[in-house]
Design an enzyme around this catalytic site. Structure first.
Site, PDB file in Angstrom:
ATOM      1  N   LYS A 157       0.518  -1.142  -0.393  1.00 49.99           N
ATOM      2  CA  LYS A 157       0.359  -0.041   0.101  1.00 49.99           C
ATOM      3  C   LYS A 157       1.090   1.162  -0.248  1.00 49.99           C
ATOM      4  O   LYS A 157       1.889   1.309   0.360  1.00 49.99           O
ATOM      5  CB  LYS A 157      -1.221  -0.091   1.073  1.00 49.99           C
ATOM      6  CG  LYS A 157      -0.235   0.025   2.266  1.00 49.99           C
ATOM      7  CD  LYS A 157       0.134   1.288   3.479  1.00 49.99           C
ATOM      8  CE  LYS A 157       0.929   1.111   4.579  1.00 49.99           C
ATOM      9  NZ  LYS A 157       2.120   2.610   4.780  1.00 49.99           N
ATOM     10  N   GLY A 161      10.649  -2.736   6.080  1.00 52.04           N
ATOM     11  CA  GLY A 161      11.461  -1.384   6.500  1.00 52.04           C
ATOM     12  C   GLY A 161      11.351  -0.701   5.546  1.00 52.04           C
ATOM     13  O   GLY A 161      11.842   0.813   5.431  1.00 52.04           O
ATOM     14  N   LEU A 203       5.390   0.378   3.762  1.00 48.44           N
ATOM     15  CA  LEU A 203       4.656  -0.332   2.297  1.00 48.44           C
ATOM     16  C   LEU A 203       3.432  -1.664   3.123  1.00 48.44           C
ATOM     17  O   LEU A 203       2.951  -1.460   2.331  1.00 48.44           O
ATOM     18  CB  LEU A 203       5.765  -0.830   1.329  1.00 48.44           C
ATOM     19  CG  LEU A 203       6.105   0.404   0.315  1.00 48.44           C
ATOM     20  CD1 LEU A 203       6.921  -0.682  -0.617  1.00 48.44           C
ATOM     21  CD2 LEU A 203       5.027   1.393  -0.478  1.00 48.44           C
ATOM     22  N   GLY A 204       4.010  -1.737   4.273  1.00 47.51           N
ATOM     23  CA  GLY A 204       2.943  -2.606   4.693  1.00 47.51           C
ATOM     24  C   GLY A 204       3.322  -3.906   3.967  1.00 47.51           C
ATOM     25  O   GLY A 204       2.109  -4.686   4.106  1.00 47.51           O
ATOM     26  N   GLY A 205       3.966  -4.516   3.977  1.00 46.25           N
ATOM     27  CA  GLY A 205       4.271  -5.610   3.133  1.00 46.25           C
ATOM     28  C   GLY A 205       3.832  -6.703   4.107  1.00 46.25           C
ATOM     29  O   GLY A 205       3.952  -7.778   4.098  1.00 46.25           O
ATOM     30  N   GLY A 206       4.508  -6.734   5.490  1.00 48.72           N
ATOM     31  CA  GLY A 206       4.288  -7.887   6.677  1.00 48.72           C
ATOM     32  C   GLY A 206       2.638  -7.497   7.049  1.00 48.72           C
ATOM     33  O   GLY A 206       2.550  -9.261   7.192  1.00 48.72           O
ATOM     34  N   ASP A 262      -2.150  -1.910  10.815  1.00 46.92           N
ATOM     35  CA  ASP A 262      -2.739  -1.303   9.879  1.00 46.92           C
ATOM     36  C   ASP A 262      -2.551  -3.225   8.561  1.00 46.92           C
ATOM     37  O   ASP A 262      -3.089  -3.080   7.440  1.00 46.92           O
ATOM     38  CB  ASP A 262      -1.767  -0.591   8.335  1.00 46.92           C
ATOM     39  CG  ASP A 262      -0.266  -1.053   8.462  1.00 46.92           C
ATOM     40  OD1 ASP A 262      -0.221  -2.351   8.930  1.00 46.92           O
ATOM     41  OD2 ASP A 262       0.600  -1.028   7.570  1.00 46.92           O
TER      42      ASP A 262
END
Length: 270
Positions: free
Chosen positions: A8, A92, A95-98, A132
């Site tokens: 995101k 880090g 982008l909210g990947g995890g 998020d």
């Protein structure tokens, strides 16, 4: 079952005040971007997690995918599964990947075992994983308030716009980003800006409150944002608490980046 958890970007991010529970109240617009990881969940004799692609910092046993499984296991009798995550979205990066990986694990488990959890129930579980995470149980832009877990649809579309994302080899921790913040209520709320201002006006009106302190500590992040504007971006910003920045263009561009800068570009599908 295989899914492609997206990342995101944040269209504006205001830090309003510090709450009594220690978290900060914020408002932001989460916007999905199809730069994705690859996630597979299949039935297995024993619970197992494996990972390939980019390295993920921290203990693999504490990965959000496993935490998502154990969270649902508290309320449902889940058979063991094998989870494999191929990591592409930089960590880090803001982008909210995890968070996306954790939320999509919930979604896959819901489908795989016919748990029949409604979107609101999935979002409630996801919010327990991270502020998020709930957004990634949705597939459309959402206005995030509270810690970011209170979501409401927002009528905005960047469909057909060309997006460039770039993340330098810098890690910005959430704690570091918040340490430089002085919370304040903006003169104009985010909803009003997105509803009333054209994209061309965002450069002057739509801001990420983390940028000033993060740019001061990490000039290469600011330099990437400036590079995007020089290349013709209509709007550019840091995403979340950094270190990724993005630029929105009216047409495609072909940008070269220094070695070590992870990047993605493409036309937004929604």
């Amino acid at each position: 079952m295989v899914a492609f958890p997206p990342c995101k970007i944040n269209l504006g991010l205001h830090i309003l005040y510090k709450r009594t529970d220690g978290y900060h109240a914020l408002e932001t617009c989460f916007y999905p971007v199809p730069w994705t990881d690859i996630l597979e969940v299949i039935p297995s004799d024993t619970l197992a997690f494996s990972q390939s692609g980019d390295a993920i910092p921290g203990d693999p046993h504490d990965n959000l995918c496993l935490r998502a499984y154990h969270l649902l296991q508290k309320d449902f009798t889940l058979p063991p599964v094998r989870i494999h995550l191929h990591k592409i979205i930089p960590t880090g990066a803001g982008l909210g990947g995890g968070s996306s990986d954790g939320a999509y694990t919930l979604r896959l488990l819901n489908d795989l075992f016919n748990l029949n959890l409604a979107p609101t129930a999935l979002a409630a579980y996801a919010a327990q994983l991270g502020s998020d995470c709930a957004f990634f149980t949705q597939d459309t832009p959402q206005l995030g308030t509270g810690r970011g877990e209170i979501l409401n649809p927002v009528d905005i579309s960047l469909k057909g716009r060309f997006l460039v994302l770039a993340k330098p080899p810098i890690h910005v921790s959430t704690a570091e980003a918040y340490a430089g913040i002085t919370p304040a209520t903006p003169a104009t709320g985010l909803t009003q800006i997105l509803a009333q201002e054209p994209l061309a006006a965002w450069k002057e009106k739509l801001h990420n409150d983390f940028e000033a302190s993060v740019f001061a500590r990490h000039p290469p992040i600011q330099a990437l944002k400036e590079k995007l504007y020089r290349a013709g971006a209509v709007y550019a910003s840091m995403s979340g608490s950094g270190a990724a920045v993005f630029g929105i263009f009216d047409q495609g561009v072909d940008l070269a980046f220094d070695p070590g800068v992870a990047h993605w570009s493409g036309v937004l599908p929604r």
